[in-house]
Design a protein around this motif. Structure first.
Motif, PDB file in Angstrom:
ATOM      1  N   LEU A 135       4.597  -2.758 -17.560  1.00 32.15           N
ATOM      2  CA  LEU A 135       4.965  -1.800 -16.518  1.00 32.15           C
ATOM      3  C   LEU A 135       4.138  -0.522 -16.621  1.00 32.15           C
ATOM      4  O   LEU A 135       3.780   0.075 -15.592  1.00 32.15           O
ATOM      5  CB  LEU A 135       6.461  -1.491 -16.606  1.00 32.15           C
ATOM      6  N   ARG A 136       3.826  -0.104 -17.848  1.00 30.66           N
ATOM      7  CA  ARG A 136       2.957   1.074 -18.004  1.00 30.66           C
ATOM      8  C   ARG A 136       1.579   0.791 -17.407  1.00 30.66           C
ATOM      9  O   ARG A 136       0.976   1.661 -16.762  1.00 30.66           O
ATOM     10  CB  ARG A 136       2.829   1.448 -19.485  1.00 30.66           C
ATOM     11  N   ARG A 137       1.081  -0.436 -17.620  1.00 31.92           N
ATOM     12  CA  ARG A 137      -0.226  -0.798 -17.051  1.00 31.92           C
ATOM     13  C   ARG A 137      -0.163  -0.825 -15.528  1.00 31.92           C
ATOM     14  O   ARG A 137      -1.070  -0.308 -14.858  1.00 31.92           O
ATOM     15  CB  ARG A 137      -0.662  -2.161 -17.598  1.00 31.92           C
ATOM     16  N   ARG A 138       0.901  -1.400 -14.988  1.00 30.80           N
ATOM     17  CA  ARG A 138       1.053  -1.447 -13.535  1.00 30.80           C
ATOM     18  C   ARG A 138       1.158  -0.036 -12.952  1.00 30.80           C
ATOM     19  O   ARG A 138       0.587   0.262 -11.893  1.00 30.80           O
ATOM     20  CB  ARG A 138       2.286  -2.269 -13.170  1.00 30.80           C
ATOM     21  N   LEU A 139       1.889   0.831 -13.644  1.00 28.15           N
ATOM     22  CA  LEU A 139       2.040   2.208 -13.175  1.00 28.15           C
ATOM     23  C   LEU A 139       0.694   2.927 -13.180  1.00 28.15           C
ATOM     24  O   LEU A 139       0.336   3.619 -12.215  1.00 28.15           O
ATOM     25  CB  LEU A 139       3.051   2.950 -14.051  1.00 28.15           C
ATOM     26  N   ALA A 140      -0.080   2.743 -14.263  1.00 29.20           N
ATOM     27  CA  ALA A 140      -1.385   3.388 -14.357  1.00 29.20           C
ATOM     28  C   ALA A 140      -2.309   2.892 -13.251  1.00 29.20           C
ATOM     29  O   ALA A 140      -3.048   3.676 -12.630  1.00 29.20           O
ATOM     30  CB  ALA A 140      -1.999   3.130 -15.729  1.00 29.20           C
ATOM     31  N   GLY A 155       0.789  -1.222   0.000  1.00 35.39           N
ATOM     32  CA  GLY A 155       0.000   0.000   0.000  1.00 35.39           C
ATOM     33  C   GLY A 155       0.821   1.272   0.000  1.00 35.39           C
ATOM     34  O   GLY A 155       0.263   2.366   0.192  1.00 35.39           O
ATOM     35  N   ARG A 156       2.129   1.168  -0.227  1.00 33.87           N
ATOM     36  CA  ARG A 156       2.985   2.350  -0.289  1.00 33.87           C
ATOM     37  C   ARG A 156       2.999   2.857  -1.730  1.00 33.87           C
ATOM     38  O   ARG A 156       3.969   2.731  -2.461  1.00 33.87           O
ATOM     39  CB  ARG A 156       4.380   2.005   0.233  1.00 33.87           C
ATOM     40  N   LEU A 157       1.863   3.430  -2.133  1.00 34.92           N
ATOM     41  CA  LEU A 157       1.603   3.667  -3.556  1.00 34.92           C
ATOM     42  C   LEU A 157       2.484   4.738  -4.189  1.00 34.92           C
ATOM     43  O   LEU A 157       2.941   4.538  -5.325  1.00 34.92           O
ATOM     44  CB  LEU A 157       0.122   3.988  -3.755  1.00 34.92           C
ATOM     45  N   PRO A 158       2.735   5.877  -3.569  1.00 35.23           N
ATOM     46  CA  PRO A 158       3.637   6.852  -4.211  1.00 35.23           C
ATOM     47  C   PRO A 158       5.033   6.268  -4.469  1.00 35.23           C
ATOM     48  O   PRO A 158       5.626   6.492  -5.528  1.00 35.23           O
ATOM     49  CB  PRO A 158       3.675   8.013  -3.219  1.00 35.23           C
ATOM     50  N   GLU A 159       5.544   5.510  -3.474  1.00 33.39           N
ATOM     51  CA  GLU A 159       6.851   4.874  -3.664  1.00 33.39           C
ATOM     52  C   GLU A 159       6.783   3.815  -4.759  1.00 33.39           C
ATOM     53  O   GLU A 159       7.718   3.665  -5.555  1.00 33.39           O
ATOM     54  CB  GLU A 159       7.307   4.236  -2.361  1.00 33.39           C
ATOM     55  N   ALA A 160       5.668   3.085  -4.786  1.00 38.81           N
ATOM     56  CA  ALA A 160       5.511   2.060  -5.823  1.00 38.81           C
ATOM     57  C   ALA A 160       5.483   2.691  -7.208  1.00 38.81           C
ATOM     58  O   ALA A 160       6.110   2.183  -8.153  1.00 38.81           O
ATOM     59  CB  ALA A 160       4.230   1.263  -5.578  1.00 38.81           C
ATOM     60  N   ALA A 161       4.769   3.812  -7.354  1.00 38.45           N
ATOM     61  CA  ALA A 161       4.702   4.489  -8.656  1.00 38.45           C
ATOM     62  C   ALA A 161       6.083   4.937  -9.096  1.00 38.45           C
ATOM     63  O   ALA A 161       6.462   4.774 -10.272  1.00 38.45           O
ATOM     64  CB  ALA A 161       3.744   5.675  -8.575  1.00 38.45           C
ATOM     65  N   ALA A 162       6.862   5.494  -8.172  1.00 40.26           N
ATOM     66  CA  ALA A 162       8.216   5.930  -8.510  1.00 40.26           C
ATOM     67  C   ALA A 162       9.079   4.741  -8.933  1.00 40.26           C
ATOM     68  O   ALA A 162       9.878   4.829  -9.881  1.00 40.26           O
ATOM     69  CB  ALA A 162       8.847   6.654  -7.328  1.00 40.26           C
ATOM     70  N   ALA A 163       8.909   3.601  -8.228  1.00 40.81           N
ATOM     71  CA  ALA A 163       9.682   2.408  -8.561  1.00 40.81           C
ATOM     72  C   ALA A 163       9.276   1.851  -9.927  1.00 40.81           C
ATOM     73  O   ALA A 163      10.122   1.386 -10.709  1.00 40.81           O
ATOM     74  CB  ALA A 163       9.495   1.348  -7.481  1.00 40.81           C
ATOM     75  N   GLU A 211      -1.121   4.480  -9.938  1.00 41.82           N
ATOM     76  CA  GLU A 211      -1.461   5.905  -9.858  1.00 41.82           C
ATOM     77  C   GLU A 211      -2.954   6.068  -9.696  1.00 41.82           C
ATOM     78  O   GLU A 211      -3.425   6.958  -8.951  1.00 41.82           O
ATOM     79  CB  GLU A 211      -0.944   6.634 -11.090  1.00 41.82           C
ATOM     80  N   GLY A 212      -3.744   5.216 -10.367  1.00 38.05           N
ATOM     81  CA  GLY A 212      -5.186   5.291 -10.243  1.00 38.05           C
ATOM     82  C   GLY A 212      -5.663   4.966  -8.833  1.00 38.05           C
ATOM     83  O   GLY A 212      -6.532   5.622  -8.263  1.00 38.05           O
ATOM     84  N   THR A 213      -5.042   3.932  -8.236  1.00 32.78           N
ATOM     85  CA  THR A 213      -5.378   3.568  -6.876  1.00 32.78           C
ATOM     86  C   THR A 213      -4.996   4.670  -5.903  1.00 32.78           C
ATOM     87  O   THR A 213      -5.734   4.990  -4.966  1.00 32.78           O
ATOM     88  CB  THR A 213      -4.654   2.246  -6.494  1.00 32.78           C
ATOM     89  N   ALA A 214      -3.833   5.290  -6.159  1.00 35.28           N
ATOM     90  CA  ALA A 214      -3.376   6.383  -5.295  1.00 35.28           C
ATOM     91  C   ALA A 214      -4.339   7.558  -5.359  1.00 35.28           C
ATOM     92  O   ALA A 214      -4.631   8.206  -4.346  1.00 35.28           O
ATOM     93  CB  ALA A 214      -1.976   6.823  -5.687  1.00 35.28           C
ATOM     94  N   ASP A 215      -4.857   7.838  -6.552  1.00 34.69           N
ATOM     95  CA  ASP A 215      -5.817   8.946  -6.722  1.00 34.69           C
ATOM     96  C   ASP A 215      -7.098   8.678  -5.949  1.00 34.69           C
ATOM     97  O   ASP A 215      -7.682   9.569  -5.332  1.00 34.69           O
ATOM     98  CB  ASP A 215      -6.144   9.154  -8.194  1.00 34.69           C
ATOM     99  N   GLU A 216      -7.525   7.388  -5.958  1.00 30.62           N
ATOM    100  CA  GLU A 216      -8.741   7.032  -5.235  1.00 30.62           C
ATOM    101  C   GLU A 216      -8.570   7.195  -3.738  1.00 30.62           C
ATOM    102  O   GLU A 216      -9.479   7.583  -3.026  1.00 30.62           O
ATOM    103  CB  GLU A 216      -9.116   5.570  -5.570  1.00 30.62           C
TER     104      GLU A 216
END
Length: 414
Positions: A400-405, A375-383, A408-413
């Motif tokens: 990886l683009r799909r995983r990033l999206a 659940g550390r989403l900002p760090e996950a997005a950066a990684a 980021e989508g989960t983080a926005d929610e």
């Protein structure tokens, strides 16, 4: 025509190796091998494939070699010296059960993978001489221009000639030191076939299958070498999943999402039997241990049912045999499955300073996945962004683009 192509594929390496043994010159052997194949393409469609096609090709090639030597007296003199040296370095091997000389191909294996050659040249020469790929095909395998690959192959042959690298099987006392180099060449070819370093495809099935073919030949030629059986087992057990590893559009399908009904059960059975051979009779080697790990994955009905404690235990053994950061990375991933993502991430963080893992896409992607699971989403997005920058093939980049999206989508929610 398929019958003729199958004969050429099976006989070319044997023929080339025997001619190198006979005349001591790789270039000459390649030229007359090609001449013999061209002659067969002219005669066999009309006259039919002879009862012993290998003998037909050998006789034709030898005649053409003799004709060339007669026309080129200077070359004949030079080859006579090389031949005499080769005879002194490598006494004649006994014939095999099929009347051929299995040691001939062994000589080519060890010559192509000689430690005096640069690592990039070993694989190229192995594909050219033992797998029978053309120079353009080898160039495509390594994703370099044909001219670059042609120069590389010429350079390797020149090194063999000038350094007088003998066309011989190492003495029994040398085998433990030299066999790993041969296995590494085959494994490197398979690795590029399993996950292409760049390009539009995730898998290069042609390369993976050539590596398996070479491993089968080597296994027949060195039946007492358990690590050869281990390598063949590993390749079979991993390649058995090929049909499930990509989706309809070529996108990667990760292990936990694969349809295991698509896995090649006959290949898994063969590989599993070879694991038993590779693990019997003494301490296991690295390929045997990796094959045992692959067998545990292939035997499990799904990811959750995998025997993760046993997988981690085998990685402990492998890490003792090969204490590399890549092995430690794979062990950390297994620990994450056994003990949870936090335990796995702690191990990955300990590896962060390893030079070999800097910019290494599998490390960056594994770290991103564990951060996401925690659940550390900002760090996950950066990684994931870092992993995306390091990705080679387009399918890996798309995943990886799909995983990033998604991250980021989960983080926005949230």
């Amino acid at each position: 025509m398929r019958e003729v192509e199958a004969v050429f594929r099976e006989e070319r390496g044997r023929l080339l190796a025997a001619l190198v043994r006979r005349f001591g010159d790789l270039d000459l052997a390649e030229e007359v091998t090609s001449d013999a194949v061209e002659a067969a393409l002219r005669h066999w469609p009309v006259e039919g494939v002879p009862p012993n096609p290998g003998a037909w090709l050998m006789t034709t090639a030898r005649r053409k070699a003799v004709d060339r030597l007669r026309r080129e007296q200077a070359l004949a003199t030079r080859l006579a010296v090389l031949w005499a040296e080769a005879e002194r370095a490598a006494p004649e091997a006994p014939p095999g059960e099929d009347g051929g000389l299995p040691d001939e191909r062994l000589r080519l294996f060890f010559t192509c993978a000689h430690p005096a050659l640069p690592a990039e040249d070993r694989g190229a020469l192995t594909l050219r001489c033992l797998a029978g790929l053309t120079t353009p095909e080898v160039a495509r395998a390594y994703l370099v221009p044909v001219q670059t690959m042609a120069k590389r192959i010429v350079r390797a042959k020149k090194k063999i000639r000038e350094a007088r690298i003998p066309f011989r099987v190492p003495d029994p006392g040398e085998l433990p030191e030299r066999v790993p180099g041969v296995l590494q060449v085959i494994y490197s070819i398979f690795t590029e076939g399993y996950a292409a370093s760049s390009g539009p495809l995730l898998q290069r099935l042609d390369l993976a299958e050539e590596a398996i073919r070479l491993a089968r030949i080597l296994s027949r030629l060195l039946p007492a070498e358990r690590e050869v059986a281990g390598l063949l087992a590993l390749l079979l057990l991993v390649h058995a999943r090929r049909a499930a590893r990509t989706g309809p559009g070529g996108e990667p399908v990760l292990l936990d999402e694969q349809d295991r009904g698509l896995w090649d059960r006959a290949m898994i059975e063969e590989g599993t039997a070879l694991v038993v051979t590779a693990l019997s009779g003494g301490p296991p080697g690295p390929y045997a241990v990796q094959a045992a790990i692959a067998a545990l994955h292939d035997e499990a009905p799904d990811l959750a049912a995998t025997d993760w404690p046993q997988v981690v235990a085998l990685y402990d053994v492998l890490l003792a045999l090969d204490p590399s950061p890549v092995v430690a990375l794979n062990r950390a991933a297994a620990v994450a499955m056994r003990d949870g993502p936090e335990a796995g991430l702690a191990l990955l963080e300990e590896l962060a300073g390893a030079r070999l893992l800097r910019g290494y896409q599998p490390y960056l992607a594994a770290r991103a996945d564990l951060l996401h699971r925690l659940g550390r989403l900002p760090e996950a997005a950066a990684a994931y962004r870092s992993a995306l920058e390091a990705a080679g093939s387009e399918p890996e980049r798309a995943l990886l683009r799909r995983r990033l999206a998604e991250t980021e989508g989960t983080a926005d929610e949230v």
